[in-house]
Scaffold this active site. Structure first.
Site, mmCIF file in Angstrom:
data_model
loop_
_atom_site.group_PDB
_atom_site.id
_atom_site.type_symbol
_atom_site.label_atom_id
_atom_site.label_comp_id
_atom_site.label_asym_id
_atom_site.label_seq_id
_atom_site.Cartn_x
_atom_site.Cartn_y
_atom_site.Cartn_z
ATOM 1 C CG ASP A 10 -1.975 0.978 1.130
ATOM 2 O OD1 ASP A 10 -1.786 2.024 0.345
ATOM 3 O OD2 ASP A 10 -2.528 1.182 2.448
ATOM 4 C CG ASP A 102 -2.778 3.678 -3.235
ATOM 5 O OD1 ASP A 102 -3.857 3.181 -3.567
ATOM 6 O OD2 ASP A 102 -2.433 4.329 -2.406
ATOM 7 C CD GLU A 103 -5.079 -0.508 -0.545
ATOM 8 O OE1 GLU A 103 -5.648 -1.547 -0.378
ATOM 9 O OE2 GLU A 103 -5.544 0.632 -0.194
HETATM 10 MG MG MG Z 1 -2.353 4.010 -0.144
#
Ligand code: MG
Length: 399
Positions: A10, A102-103
């Site tokens: 993350d 973003d993960e």
């Molecule tokens: Mg994040």
């Protein structure tokens, strides 16, 4: 016992981090990304968060709460940086699930790592590499399943690194706030708090009737989650990621470097026509080698720009063979995967005339081979010494 090898990655304050990579002088300051007039904050640095800025929050309110907030417009190449970040992940393992910009999840199972310490070392290496290459800080959680890895990665942001050993899931979850469970929103959390449920461990010793009244019909699923149980696999085909791969099991084990490289090139030759047929380009080439005892090693490398030409990937092959085939023992199987798929049309302008000519030639070859009557070989198959003798062991069958 197999090591816990599921990683949740993350990125920390992703949009802000992309901007800070270009403006390192702003590091350590209260920075946010968002629209100015009537806009909302889409990402805030941890310094800005400490000053009361959160996401999503109306920009005007953020500026009132934090008058010295440095506000940057939401216009960076976030998708491009995200793609490069996940490309780096795919250099570690072919099993990468890009969940959002973003993960994502990684399954390090195919890396053949012996124990928890090896998984941890490889994951820390990736965290460092993402920072070194992209200047993006990421938090990582390692566990035996996706749920626990996800909870772990969010526990100590930014730059978190939390490992939950296999078998330790329930004990890890028990003391945590019930709100860390995905799917428990603020309202549910308040309702549960009114019933005396504050921590995850407050759930696991309740009776069935009470669980049903707390969670409704799906109470068994919620109970399993609270115990840290989850059997969803990491699925690379979900989300944007897609790949093309091919593997060959050899009739007799092989140990000749030139033969291994020639077979890998042959696989690239059979995968790239499919990439072109789909109108795509690819960035990352991953090689996996397997020994007769089924231990295996895998390593990947990415091109600076995606390509749909075999020749662009040839130069990576000797490096990949050198890096992946560390034991130099005879091999039973090799597998080649190309990933980091992009639309083909978008980048036409960046290719020079030479590539354009190669691409036209490649198109002719695709059509000739598809017609079935032709047996067109690529240049490297003529170059490799003794290539002809090895056909039938590992190179892709041709008509
Ligand atoms: Mg994040």
């Amino acid at each position: 016992m197999k090591p816990a090898a599921i990683v949740h990655l993350d990125a920390d304050a992703f949009f802000v981090s992309v901007e800070l990579a270009l403006r390192p002088e702003l590091r350590g300051k209260k920075v946010a990304v968002g629209g100015r007039s009537r806009g909302i904050i889409s990402s805030a640095s941890y310094e800005a968060r400490a000053a009361g800025v959160y996401t999503p929050m109306p920009t005007q309110r953020a500026l009132r709460a934090c008058p010295d907030l440095i506000l940057l417009p939401h216009e960076g190449d976030y998708a491009g940086v995200s793609r490069r970040m996940f490309d780096l992940c795919e250099e570690v393992t072919p099993l990468v699930q890009r969940n959002s910009i973003d993960e994502g999840y990684l399954d390090l199972g195919p890396c053949g790592l012996a124990d928890d310490a090896a998984v941890e070392a490889r994951t820390r290496q990736l965290q460092r590499r993402i920072w070194d290459v992209l200047q993006i800080p990421v938090s990582m959680g390692i566990a035996a399943n996706r749920l626990v890895a996800q909870v772990a990665s969010k526990l100590r942001k930014p730059r978190g690194f939390v490992v939950v050993p296999r078998g330790g899931e329930a004990a890890f979850m028990a003391p945590l706030d019930i709100g860390v469970l995905p799917g428990i929103g603020q309202k549910t959390q308040e309702r549960l708090a009114n019933r005396g449920v504050h921590r995850i461990g407050d759930v696991v010793d309740r009776g069935e009737a009470e669980l049903a009244s707390l969670f409704g019909r799906d109470w068994r699923e919620w109970l399993a989650r609270c115990r840290g149980e989850d059997d969803r696999p990491v699925n690379p085909e979900r989300g944007e990621a897609k790949s093309y791969s091919q593997q060959e099991t050899f009739g007799e084990d092989i140990r000749d470097v030139a033969a291994i490289e020639a077979i890998a090139k042959g696989m690239v030759d059979s995968l790239l026509p499919k990439v072109r047929a789909d109108g795509k380009r690819v960035r990352t080439l991953t090689l996996l080698v397997r020994y007769p005892d089924f231990t295996q090693e895998s390593v990947g490398r990415s091109l600076p720009e995606a390509s749909d030409l075999e020749t662009a990937f040839y130069a990576l092959i000797p490096k990949l063979v050198k890096q992946a085939w560390t034991q130099r023992r005879p091999l039973r199987l090799i597998s080649i995967k190309v990933s980091g798929v992009e639309d083909g049309a978008r980048q036409l302008d960046i290719f020079g005339e030479t590539d354009e000519r190669r691409r036209r030639l490649a198109g002719y070859l695709d059509r000739l081979n598809a017609a079935g009557g032709a047996n067109v070989l690529h240049g490297h198959q003529l170059e490799a010494p003794g290539a002809g003798r090895r056909r039938g062991i590992g190179s892709p069958r041709r008509p």
